[in-house]
Design an enzyme around this catalytic site. Sequence first.
Site, short mmCIF file in Angstrom:
data_model
loop_
_atom_site.label_atom_id
_atom_site.label_comp_id
_atom_site.label_asym_id
_atom_site.label_seq_id
_atom_site.Cartn_x
_atom_site.Cartn_y
_atom_site.Cartn_z
N GLN A 18 0.82 -1.20 0.00
CA GLN A 18 0.00 0.00 0.00
C GLN A 18 0.86 1.26 0.00
O GLN A 18 2.03 1.25 0.38
CB GLN A 18 -0.92 0.00 1.22
CG GLN A 18 -0.19 -0.15 2.54
CD GLN A 18 -1.10 -0.44 3.71
OE1 GLN A 18 -0.72 -1.14 4.64
NE2 GLN A 18 -2.29 0.09 3.71
N GLU B 272 -8.32 5.51 6.23
CA GLU B 272 -8.11 4.66 7.40
C GLU B 272 -7.86 5.48 8.66
O GLU B 272 -7.21 6.53 8.63
CB GLU B 272 -6.92 3.73 7.17
CG GLU B 272 -6.66 2.78 8.34
CD GLU B 272 -5.44 1.89 8.13
OE1 GLU B 272 -5.27 0.92 8.90
OE2 GLU B 272 -4.66 2.15 7.20
#
Length: 270
Positions: free
Chosen positions: A121, A205
Site C-alpha cells: 500500500q 483509514e
Amino acid sequence: MFSAALFCQVLLATAAFAIPTSRERLAQRVARRAAGAHLSHPKAPGSDRVVEVDALGNVTHPEFSSNWAGAVLVAGSNTFKSVTGTFTVPTPREPSGASGTHSASAWVGIDGDTCGTAILQTGIDFTISGGRASFDAWYEWFPDFAHDFSGISISPGNSITVTVTASSLTSGTATIINHSTGQQVSHSFSGQPSLCQENAEWIVEDFEENGGLVPLANWGTVTFTGVSAGTSSGTVTPAGATIIDMEQNGRQLTSVSASSSSVTVTYTGP
C-alpha cells in the site's frame, strides 16, 4: 517603555519556543516513523448490521469496520496486480468538540480484507494538531511499518495519484505523484511476506500508532478518481465493489459510495 518592550520580546520568544518549526515537525514525524509508530492494519470488523439494498437493487453498506472506510474488490488468489487512484488532499479538521491531535490516511492497496497476512500500500497521512495541518507521503508492505517518502511535499488541495504494483507475490513498487508540484517518488520492494492478490482497495483509514488507533480527524470528503485495478487479463473498476463504512463505539462515522469512475469517502462523524 523599556518594560513593555521587554515583555513583548519575552512573549515573542515564548511563542517561538512553543510552536515547533516545520523542520522540527518533520523531525518529529520521522522519529515516530523510525520508532515504528504508524502501522496500517488489515480491515478490522465492526458491529454486525443488516444489509441494506437501494432502489436500484445495489447492496449498500454490507460491511462495517472500526478502521477502514472505502471500497474493496474481492476475487480469487493471484488476481490483482496493481491499484491506482487520484485524489485531492483534504484540509483536516478536529471533530466537533474535540481538541488535540487527530489524523487519518488515504491510500490504495493490494490485500488486507479477505487476505490479512500482507498488504502492499501507499498513501498520504493528514494530521491536525493545535490548528496546524501536516502531511506525510508513505509506503508500506504490511506487516512492516509505514515509511515516509523523502523528496515530495504535500499541501491541501494538491492533486495526488497513488499507485501500487505487484511484480510478484513478494515484490513490487509504490509510487506517488504530486501533479500540483510535479514531484514523483517511488519505492521498490523485494523479499516481502507473500501477498494473496485477492483484494484491491481504495481506503481512508484510522491508522494505528503506539498500539492503538489514533484520534480520527475530520477530512471532509476524499474522492478517488481515475480508479482502476490491474489483473492479468486487463483492468477492472470499483463498480460492484464491497462498500465499507467506518464505525466506532456504535456510531457510523463515514458515508461511502463507488462507481466505475470513482470512490467517495465522506466523514460524517461529530
